[in-house]
Design an enzyme around this catalytic site. Structure first.
Site, PDB file in Angstrom:
ATOM      1  CB  SER A  16      20.316  -0.711  83.933  1.00  0.00           C
ATOM      2  OG  SER A  16      20.834  -2.029  84.043  1.00  0.00           O
ATOM      3  N   GLY A  17      17.938  -2.556  85.504  1.00  0.00           N
ATOM      4  CA  GLY A  17      17.060  -3.688  85.247  1.00  0.00           C
ATOM      5  C   GLY A  17      17.804  -4.901  84.740  1.00  0.00           C
ATOM      6  N   GLY A  18      19.113  -4.770  84.539  1.00  0.00           N
ATOM      7  CA  GLY A  18      19.930  -5.883  84.078  1.00  0.00           C
ATOM      8  C   GLY A  18      20.522  -6.664  85.231  1.00  0.00           C
ATOM      9  CB  CYS A 108      24.880   7.981  78.459  1.00  0.00           C
ATOM     10  SG  CYS A 108      23.537   7.491  79.562  1.00  0.00           S
ATOM     11  N   GLY A 132      26.968  -1.069  88.175  1.00  0.00           N
ATOM     12  CA  GLY A 132      27.339  -2.412  87.747  1.00  0.00           C
ATOM     13  C   GLY A 132      28.436  -2.442  86.710  1.00  0.00           C
ATOM     14  CB  CYS A 204      19.872   2.090  75.254  1.00  0.00           C
ATOM     15  SG  CYS A 204      20.069   3.832  75.720  1.00  0.00           S
TER      16      CYS A 204
END
Length: 365
Positions: A16-18, A108, A132, A204
């Site tokens: 997710s980029g986290g 989701c 994650g 989000c």
């Protein structure tokens, strides 16, 4: 270091980029697995560029790509906007218009992040999909079982109750036994720039928390005014549209009365918001639908004592459940609970194990 116990495998990591998914990718890469990073662009890129603490768009896609480049692993960005809108955003909007309180993160996870992403991972020849999430998968006598994360503050099991047994066999959750601080330390150890990145917000695709703007954009003229009626039957005023109200709400009702009032029921058919005293929020039993069951089959007329959560932020409450047909259950609290909201999830536990769950219906008593 957490080791998955698997031989060297090809593993797709949902990035997710986290910090969480980035740490998972780095961890699995160090263990010698063939890691493939996939990031899903889920909603309008332009909306997300200037938004802090979003996920799955804008800066987060860039961050995921930078982590993949640092690790030297392949990384793909998949455009899932249309799937996300159809499976998550449209359902979110329609739920509010039906007087419900939706839970888009579960939708989701069910439809996009697991069903569709597992299909994509298999097409890439991957043996597993790792995420994650702070939950644990433990192999029991009859296959994989879902458990809460060891860190209660980060446990995400409530949001994953729709995961099927088949999906559980394919999924891996390397962070389930860690705390958030331990994850950040791992990310720092691997030299990842996202180690101190703030957590994303729950919804989000809702800019600045203004879900009404999302609803009005997709369903214009959806805020039709109607009556506010006391549970004792008399009219107190007018509301500005049922999308502005949720069960248990006290603030923003816009009516004066001699005692505090709460939203206790929303009737979308007649466009009525019912309010009453705090005691009117008490619920003893209710029905859940679309049940996903992960444990041994419950027999007809069998009653099972369990713990249930009706909101992600509430502690589990003792209850008795019984089966009603193939996909419904009756849930009866041992002690009445307040503000049971249609559209939210009821997740069922036995200790730390997730037995299953379903969606709260209007059949509330």
């Amino acid at each position: 270091m957490i080791n998955l116990g698997d031989k060297q495998s090809t593993i797709v990591v949902a990035m997710s980029g986290g910090v969480d998914s980035s740490a998972v990718a780095a961890m699995l890469h160090e263990q010698g697995h063939n890691v493939i990073g996939i990031t899903l662009q889920l909603y309008d890129h332009g909306m997300a560029v200037g938004k802090k603490n979003a996920c799955c768009a804008g800066q987060d896609i860039y961050d995921a790509k930078m982590v993949a480049n640092k690790l030297g692993i392949p990384h793909y960005v998949l455009d899932y906007e249309s799937k996300f809108k159809e499976s998550v955003i449209d359902n979110f909007v329609d739920s509010y218009l039906q007087g419900e309180t939706p839970l888009p993160c579960v939708r989701c996870n069910k439809s996009v992040k697991f069903r569709d992403l597992i299909k994509t991972a298999r097409e890439l020849g991957a043996d597993k999909l790792a995420t994650g999430h702070y939950v644990r998968k433990i192999n029991g006598d009859n296959g994989a079982e879902l458990y809460t994360g060891l860190d209660p503050a980060k446990d995400q099991s409530y949001f994953l109750f729709t995961t099927t047994k088949e999906q559980l066999e394919y999924l891996r959750f390397p962070l389930g036994g860690l705390t958030k601080d331990e994850t950040r330390k791992l990310a720092s150890k691997f030299g990842l720039e996202v180690a101190d990145k703030p957590d994303s917000q729950d919804i989000c695709f809702v800019p600045d928390g203004n879900y009404k703007s999302v609803i009005n954009k997709i369903r214009p003229n959806s805020s039709e005014s109607g009556k506010i009626i006391h549970v004792n039957g008399f009219k107190l005023g007018e509301h500005s549209g049922i999308i502005n109200y949720t069960i248990g709400q006290r603030r923003g009702l816009g009516i004066a009365y001699n005692e505090p009032l709460y939203v206790v029921k929303i009737d979308p058919k007649d466009n009525i918001v019912y309010v009453g005293p705090e005691s009117a929020l008490n619920v003893q039993e209710f029905i859940i639908r679309d049940v996903n069951w992960l444990a041994d089959e419950i027999k007809d007329n069998e009653k099972l004592e369990v713990a249930v959560k009706i909101r992600s932020t509430r502690p589990p409450r003792l209850a008795e459940i019984s089966k009603l047909g193939d996909d419904k259950m009756k849930v009866k609290f041992l002690c009445a609970e307040k503000a049971v909201a249609p559209g939210q999830a009821c997740v069922i536990y036995a200790g730390e194990r997730v037995l299953g769950g379903g969606w709260i219906t209007r059949e509330i008593r």
